[in-house]
Design a protein around this motif. Structure first.
Motif, mmCIF file in Angstrom:
data_model
loop_
_atom_site.group_PDB
_atom_site.id
_atom_site.type_symbol
_atom_site.label_atom_id
_atom_site.label_comp_id
_atom_site.label_asym_id
_atom_site.label_seq_id
_atom_site.Cartn_x
_atom_site.Cartn_y
_atom_site.Cartn_z
ATOM 1 N N SER A 43 0.878 -1.347 0.004
ATOM 2 C CA SER A 43 -0.051 -0.039 -0.023
ATOM 3 C C SER A 43 0.817 1.314 -0.060
ATOM 4 C CB SER A 43 -0.767 -0.062 1.195
ATOM 5 O OG SER A 43 -2.129 -0.396 0.958
ATOM 6 N N PHE A 47 0.130 3.433 -3.486
ATOM 7 C CA PHE A 47 -0.830 4.112 -3.079
ATOM 8 C C PHE A 47 -0.485 5.277 -2.062
ATOM 9 C CE2 PHE A 47 -2.944 0.271 -3.844
ATOM 10 C CZ PHE A 47 -3.932 0.411 -4.634
ATOM 11 N N HIS A 51 -3.321 2.187 3.908
ATOM 12 C CA HIS A 51 -4.848 1.414 4.020
ATOM 13 C C HIS A 51 -4.730 -0.004 3.768
ATOM 14 C CE1 HIS A 51 -6.882 5.535 2.875
ATOM 15 N NE2 HIS A 51 -6.114 5.663 4.112
ATOM 16 N N ALA A 69 -13.953 -1.010 -4.921
ATOM 17 C CA ALA A 69 -13.165 0.085 -4.671
ATOM 18 C C ALA A 69 -14.086 1.527 -4.554
ATOM 19 C CB ALA A 69 -12.003 0.623 -5.590
ATOM 20 N N ARG A 73 -14.134 3.038 0.176
ATOM 21 C CA ARG A 73 -13.070 4.113 -0.183
ATOM 22 C C ARG A 73 -11.755 4.049 0.850
ATOM 23 N NH1 ARG A 73 -14.357 7.396 -4.996
ATOM 24 N NH2 ARG A 73 -16.508 6.616 -5.288
ATOM 25 N N ASP A 74 -12.129 3.467 1.993
ATOM 26 C CA ASP A 74 -10.805 3.273 2.989
ATOM 27 C C ASP A 74 -9.893 2.095 2.949
ATOM 28 O OD1 ASP A 74 -13.169 1.712 3.331
ATOM 29 O OD2 ASP A 74 -12.818 1.488 5.510
ATOM 30 N N ASN A 76 -7.584 -0.206 0.010
ATOM 31 C CA ASN A 76 -6.638 -0.198 -1.498
ATOM 32 C C ASN A 76 -7.133 -1.488 -2.220
ATOM 33 O OD1 ASN A 76 -5.753 2.382 -0.900
ATOM 34 N ND2 ASN A 76 -3.935 1.509 0.188
ATOM 35 N N ASP A 100 -9.169 6.721 -6.800
ATOM 36 C CA ASP A 100 -7.587 6.776 -6.421
ATOM 37 C C ASP A 100 -7.210 5.711 -5.687
ATOM 38 O OD1 ASP A 100 -5.369 7.808 -6.817
ATOM 39 O OD2 ASP A 100 -5.308 9.073 -5.198
ATOM 40 N N ASN A 101 -8.028 4.727 -5.131
ATOM 41 C CA ASN A 101 -7.730 3.443 -4.358
ATOM 42 C C ASN A 101 -7.728 2.413 -5.288
ATOM 43 O OD1 ASN A 101 -10.554 3.514 -4.771
ATOM 44 N ND2 ASN A 101 -11.257 2.574 -2.905
#
Ligand SMILES: C[S@@+](CC[C@H](N)C(=O)[O-])C[C@H]1O[C@@H](n2cnc3c(N)ncnc32)[C@H](O)[C@@H]1O
Length: 219
Positions: A43, A47, A51, A69, A73-74, A76, A100-101
């Motif tokens: 992660s 990222f 997460h 995803a 959202r929390d 990856n 963005d995850n």
């Protein structure tokens, strides 16, 4: 029913900056010979946060990955696939959803897993892999015991491995492998897959071929 011809679909290549954001390409020889020298698959490195990481082994066009995803959202979400056009489609979907995850790695996941730190993923999915039966092609099997051991290693304690297939015989072979390995407790089994719709799931289920599912918890 004949297996699907995977490579026959149209998809535009994403813009270079979109590809650069979502997709990483790993050299299989580097991964095989020098797994410690490649960018770590974590992660933090992919990222820039810590997460929990969910893996999709053979993510195809990314329907499952992108839907999950959007809902979580929390977390990856990292998809592995070696088929470039499938990754283009997954990239377009993640970009359109402005996620963005999500990241995608173009690689043989059997080579990538050994390069991941132990305990670095909270959940691993393998959804509708191509079943391999021929004795002279066993090296192509996506879930040999060596890969199963790697899945167990990269999972955090009590992490989940989900295996889903449309193929009854393949399902029984892999269920026996997983149960006999002693690496997981198989705590849930259901005929209908309720965790999200993938392209292959939709294809088989609309033809009344049910999905067979194992949910396995790391011992
Ligand atoms: C039958 S498709 C299923 C795709 C997706 N999971 C779904 O349910 O729609 C199997 C996918 O796994 C990929 N694949 C198979 N073996 C792989 C490997 N060793 N490394 C990376 N990708 C692999 C294929 O390219 C293909 O996209």
């Amino acid at each position: 029913m004949a297996r699907l011809k995977l490579k026959r679909f149209r998809v535009k290549p994403p813009a270079p900056e979109v590809l650069a954001h979502y997709v990483r390409v790993y050299d299989p020889r580097e991964l095989y010979h020098h797994p410690d020298s490649v960018l770590p698959i974590t992660s933090e490195s992919l990222f820039g946060n810590d997460h929990p990481l969910v893996l999709d082994l053979g993510c195809g066009r990314g329907e499952f990955l992108v839907a999950q995803a959007e809902d979580h959202r929390d977390l990856n979400f990292l998809g592995f696939d070696w088929h470039v056009k499938s990754l283009w489609a997954a990239t377009q979907a993640a970009h359109q959803a402005e996620l963005d995850n999500v990241r995608l790695i173009q690689v043989d996941f059997r080579l990538a897993l050994p390069a991941m730190p132990a305990g670095s993923a909270c959940e691993v999915f393998m959804l509708f892999p191509q079943p391999v039966f021929q004795h002279n092609r066993t090296s192509e099997d996506p879930l040999l015991e060596s890969t199963l051991r790697q899945v167990q290693r990269v999972l955090a304690p009590e992490g989940w491995f989900h295996f889903v297939t449309d193929h009854a015989e393949y399902f029984e072979i892999k269920r026996a492998l997983i149960e006999q390995s002693g690496l997981f407790t198989v705590s849930n089994e259901s005929q209908a897959y309720e965790g999200g719709i993938t392209w292959f799931q939709r294809f088989w289920e609309t033809r009344q071929i049910e999905s067979r599912r194992l949910a396995c918890r790391k011992v």
